[in-house]
Write a protein that holds these residues in place. Structure first.
Motif, short mmCIF file in Angstrom:
data_model
loop_
_atom_site.label_atom_id
_atom_site.label_comp_id
_atom_site.label_asym_id
_atom_site.label_seq_id
_atom_site.Cartn_x
_atom_site.Cartn_y
_atom_site.Cartn_z
N HIS A 191 -12.98 14.64 3.78
CA HIS A 191 -14.14 14.35 2.96
C HIS A 191 -14.67 12.95 3.27
N ARG A 192 -15.88 12.73 2.80
CA ARG A 192 -16.54 11.45 3.09
C ARG A 192 -15.71 10.27 2.59
N GLU A 193 -15.16 10.41 1.39
CA GLU A 193 -14.31 9.36 0.83
C GLU A 193 -12.88 9.86 0.76
N ARG A 194 -11.98 9.12 1.38
CA ARG A 194 -10.57 9.49 1.34
C ARG A 194 -9.92 8.95 0.07
N TYR A 195 -8.95 9.71 -0.45
CA TYR A 195 -8.17 9.21 -1.58
C TYR A 195 -7.24 8.12 -1.05
N LEU A 196 -7.45 6.89 -1.50
CA LEU A 196 -6.67 5.74 -1.03
C LEU A 196 -5.52 5.47 -1.99
N ASN A 197 -4.31 5.55 -1.48
CA ASN A 197 -3.16 5.19 -2.31
C ASN A 197 -2.11 4.39 -1.55
N SER A 198 -2.29 4.21 -0.27
CA SER A 198 -1.35 3.41 0.53
C SER A 198 -1.90 2.00 0.68
N VAL A 199 -1.20 1.04 0.09
CA VAL A 199 -1.64 -0.35 0.13
C VAL A 199 -0.66 -1.15 0.98
N LEU A 200 -1.18 -1.82 1.98
CA LEU A 200 -0.37 -2.65 2.86
C LEU A 200 -0.34 -4.07 2.32
N PHE A 201 0.85 -4.60 2.15
CA PHE A 201 1.01 -5.98 1.70
C PHE A 201 1.64 -6.79 2.82
N LEU A 202 0.97 -7.90 3.14
CA LEU A 202 1.45 -8.80 4.19
C LEU A 202 1.66 -10.19 3.60
N PRO A 203 2.65 -10.90 4.12
CA PRO A 203 2.83 -12.29 3.66
C PRO A 203 1.55 -13.08 3.87
N ASP A 204 1.29 -13.99 2.95
CA ASP A 204 0.08 -14.81 3.04
C ASP A 204 -0.08 -15.41 4.43
N GLY A 205 -1.28 -15.27 4.98
CA GLY A 205 -1.56 -15.80 6.29
C GLY A 205 -1.56 -14.76 7.38
N ARG A 206 -0.91 -13.61 7.15
CA ARG A 206 -0.92 -12.54 8.14
C ARG A 206 -2.07 -11.57 7.86
N THR A 207 -2.61 -11.01 8.91
CA THR A 207 -3.67 -10.01 8.80
C THR A 207 -3.27 -8.79 9.63
N PRO A 208 -3.68 -7.59 9.25
CA PRO A 208 -3.35 -6.40 10.04
C PRO A 208 -3.89 -6.50 11.45
N GLY A 209 -3.07 -6.17 12.41
CA GLY A 209 -3.48 -6.21 13.80
C GLY A 209 -3.15 -7.51 14.50
N ALA A 210 -2.83 -8.57 13.73
CA ALA A 210 -2.46 -9.84 14.35
C ALA A 210 -1.03 -9.78 14.83
N SER A 211 -0.75 -10.36 15.97
CA SER A 211 0.60 -10.35 16.52
C SER A 211 1.49 -11.26 15.72
#
Length: 256
Positions: free
Chosen positions: A236-256
């Motif tokens: 569907h156009r909008e997915r049901y979002l329930n998986s939340v990624l938590f990263l330590p402060d300063g990290r971003t998804p995709g960063a090495s």
């Protein structure tokens, strides 16, 4: 709630149900296809709430070791028989104390539907006494990623893992659903531990801060009741979002 697992689990061997779940899960949970964004290809990964192992199997192919925590006895047995040799299965429910706990199931369900919980809800009809464990009590070191699916028991499970989170600073992906209870306690605890939340919206990661996850879930909750097959093949156009990624402060998804 009728799901794919509920419909076929009583008719097919567990190995076939597990294979179907592993194959289909990435179609409606795309975070599983984006492991490279947050899970380093080394160290230990922890899968809390293993079910039939869709996360454990992918993690075992990427990490040196996977530790899977699963409280349902026959599912824990299935995982021991089918997961790769670098996966270790711990039979128990992750919470904030060690001992025993009541695990609740809907009528006619033995855990195959993936909605068992330590917190009894209106869908639950019977229970089973299972071991309760803390993640910190497992004595793990070098953990780089934690996935947590505990159906309303997130804060207690996080409290039981607080020492590990402070020491190893792994990425943490938590399934949070406002229909099961308030999500603020778990989000607040992770914020106190120095973590910030991220959501995979479409193909990009956005910050949880400022995003109304509760409203999004209320708007798309009807998708949850469509089951695994319909969610996988009828997007569907909008997915049901329930998986939340938590990263330590300063990290971003995709960063090495």
């Amino acid at each position: 709630m009728t799901t794919f697992a509920a419909a076929v689990a009583s008719r097919l061997p567990g190995s076939l149900v597990g294979s179907a779940a592993v194959a289909l899960y990435p179609r409606f949970e795309p975070e599983l296809r984006r492991l490279a964004d947050f899970c380093p290809p080394h160290g230990v990964a922890l899968d809390i709430g293993g079910w039939y192992g869709p996360w454990s199997r992918r993690l075992a192919a990427r990490c040196e070791q996977v530790v899977t925590v699963e409280p349902v006895p026959h599912l824990a047995g299935h995982l021991r028989r089918t997961l790769p040799s670098n996966a270790r299965v711990v039979e128990g429910a992750a919470t904030d104390r060690e001992g025993t706990a009541r695990l609740w199931f809907p009528a006619g369900d033995r855990g195959d539907r993936g909605v068992s919980s330590l917190a009894r809800r209106d869908i639950h009809a019977h229970c089973l006494e299972v071991p309760s464990i803390t993640v910190d009590g497992l004595g793990l070191r070098g953990v780089v990623f934690v996935k947590m699916d505990v159906d309303g028991g997130e804060r207690a499970a996080l409290l039981g893992a607080a020492e590990l989170l402070r020491r190893d600073r792994p990425a943490v992906l938590v399934e949070l659903e406002s229909r099961l209870g308030p999500i603020a306690p778990a989000v607040g605890l992770l914020a106190e531990l120095g973590y910030a939340g991220w959501l995979l919206a479409g193909r990009r990661w956005i910050t949880l801060d400022g995003f109304d996850l509760v409203a999004r879930q209320a708007r798309t909750e009807h998708l949850v009741h469509r089951g695994l097959l319909r969610r996988a093949f009828l997007p569907h156009r909008e997915r049901y979002l329930n998986s939340v990624l938590f990263l330590p402060d300063g990290r971003t998804p995709g960063a090495s």
